[in-house]
Design a protein around this motif. Sequence first.
Motif, mmCIF file in Angstrom:
data_model
loop_
_atom_site.group_PDB
_atom_site.id
_atom_site.type_symbol
_atom_site.label_atom_id
_atom_site.label_comp_id
_atom_site.label_asym_id
_atom_site.label_seq_id
_atom_site.Cartn_x
_atom_site.Cartn_y
_atom_site.Cartn_z
ATOM 1 N N ALA A 12 0.808 -1.215 0.000
ATOM 2 C CA ALA A 12 0.000 0.000 0.000
ATOM 3 C C ALA A 12 0.845 1.271 0.000
ATOM 4 N N PRO A 13 1.916 1.364 0.811
ATOM 5 C CA PRO A 13 2.728 2.580 0.756
ATOM 6 C C PRO A 13 3.347 2.839 -0.619
ATOM 7 N N LYS A 14 3.809 1.789 -1.302
ATOM 8 C CA LYS A 14 4.394 1.989 -2.630
ATOM 9 C C LYS A 14 3.326 2.421 -3.629
ATOM 10 N N ARG A 89 4.174 -3.024 9.392
ATOM 11 C CA ARG A 89 4.321 -3.887 10.565
ATOM 12 C C ARG A 89 4.290 -5.367 10.204
ATOM 13 N N ALA A 90 3.380 -5.764 9.356
ATOM 14 C CA ALA A 90 3.224 -7.182 9.035
ATOM 15 C C ALA A 90 3.782 -7.538 7.664
ATOM 16 N N CYS A 91 4.536 -6.631 7.056
ATOM 17 C CA CYS A 91 5.037 -6.868 5.697
ATOM 18 C C CYS A 91 6.212 -7.835 5.725
ATOM 19 N N ALA A 96 14.081 -5.045 8.406
ATOM 20 C CA ALA A 96 14.698 -4.284 9.483
ATOM 21 C C ALA A 96 13.798 -4.130 10.699
ATOM 22 N N GLY A 97 12.541 -4.563 10.599
ATOM 23 C CA GLY A 97 11.628 -4.465 11.729
ATOM 24 C C GLY A 97 11.275 -3.043 12.101
ATOM 25 N N GLN A 98 11.171 -2.167 11.119
ATOM 26 C CA GLN A 98 10.817 -0.776 11.357
ATOM 27 C C GLN A 98 10.058 -0.259 10.145
ATOM 28 N N ALA A 99 9.515 0.924 10.251
ATOM 29 C CA ALA A 99 8.801 1.502 9.111
ATOM 30 C C ALA A 99 9.731 1.583 7.901
ATOM 31 N N TYR A 100 9.252 1.088 6.772
ATOM 32 C CA TYR A 100 10.007 1.078 5.521
ATOM 33 C C TYR A 100 11.313 0.300 5.671
#
Length: 273
Positions: A12-14, A89-91, A96-100
């Motif tokens: 979704a962000p992309k 979060r679930a991607c 890296a376990g962080q946003a983006y």
Amino acid sequence: MAIDYMIELDCAPKRALSAAGIRERLKERQRALEVIAWFRAAGDERPPAQMGFEFSQSRPGDSGDKQLIVVQDLLDHAAALDEHAAHCRACPANRAGQAYGCAGFIQYPITALAETWLLERLPVPDEPLVWLLLRQGIQKLGYDGSSVKALRETAAESAADGSTYFELPDAPQRWLGELRVSTDQLLEMIFGVGERIIPNHAGIILLFVHAIDRDLEAEAIQDISSSAASTRERYGFLMSAPTDGDQRIEEFDAFFHALYTAWQLNAPLFVDA
């Protein structure tokens, strides 16, 4: 200047910001935070709206014209990242376990320690199957390192403005039995295949740098480039950066983990070197 990369898994962000838009905003936010930290360390407590810096592109062929950048403008443009960060979060690409966490960078200049570390990971004749695969790839595909050497040769010209691509003016080399390999050749093999490293090439690179197990039979090595998920799931990520404090080695370690994650997901890894 940096080598930017991103796992190209649809999300979704992309779709909302575009992959290029996300990478741009991440770099802008990082640059803004670094500038703020620099001002604060100098005792300057002005708000970001009153902070500015000059910026110019340092790639070969760029004009070098400087722009005045206001730090708050970077933060405002990057703020769109926060609106979509919850999707990370679930991607499965969020390594890296962080946003983006699907994106990252290797900063220039590449250090001498990092180049030596890369060479030391290559297979020797005692690992005959992977060593023969490396030799065949270099000889048949013509990895002579010339494209990377051209970047290295710009160092003397770019040093005048404080920017360069490599700490060393000449590429380190290592003899692997009868095969001599330079970091120019290795980096060309990794980054000189276009903007996207596709999964089958990723699997071979992971073998060469010992990011996955390479104590394998010939049939298993052929399966490394397979798109079958059951094949990829058998391999764990073996690499870890040494604890000597070299930031570039840590960044290369993160890059190879991103390459591994993309390979596991059968997704390409976008690279802008």
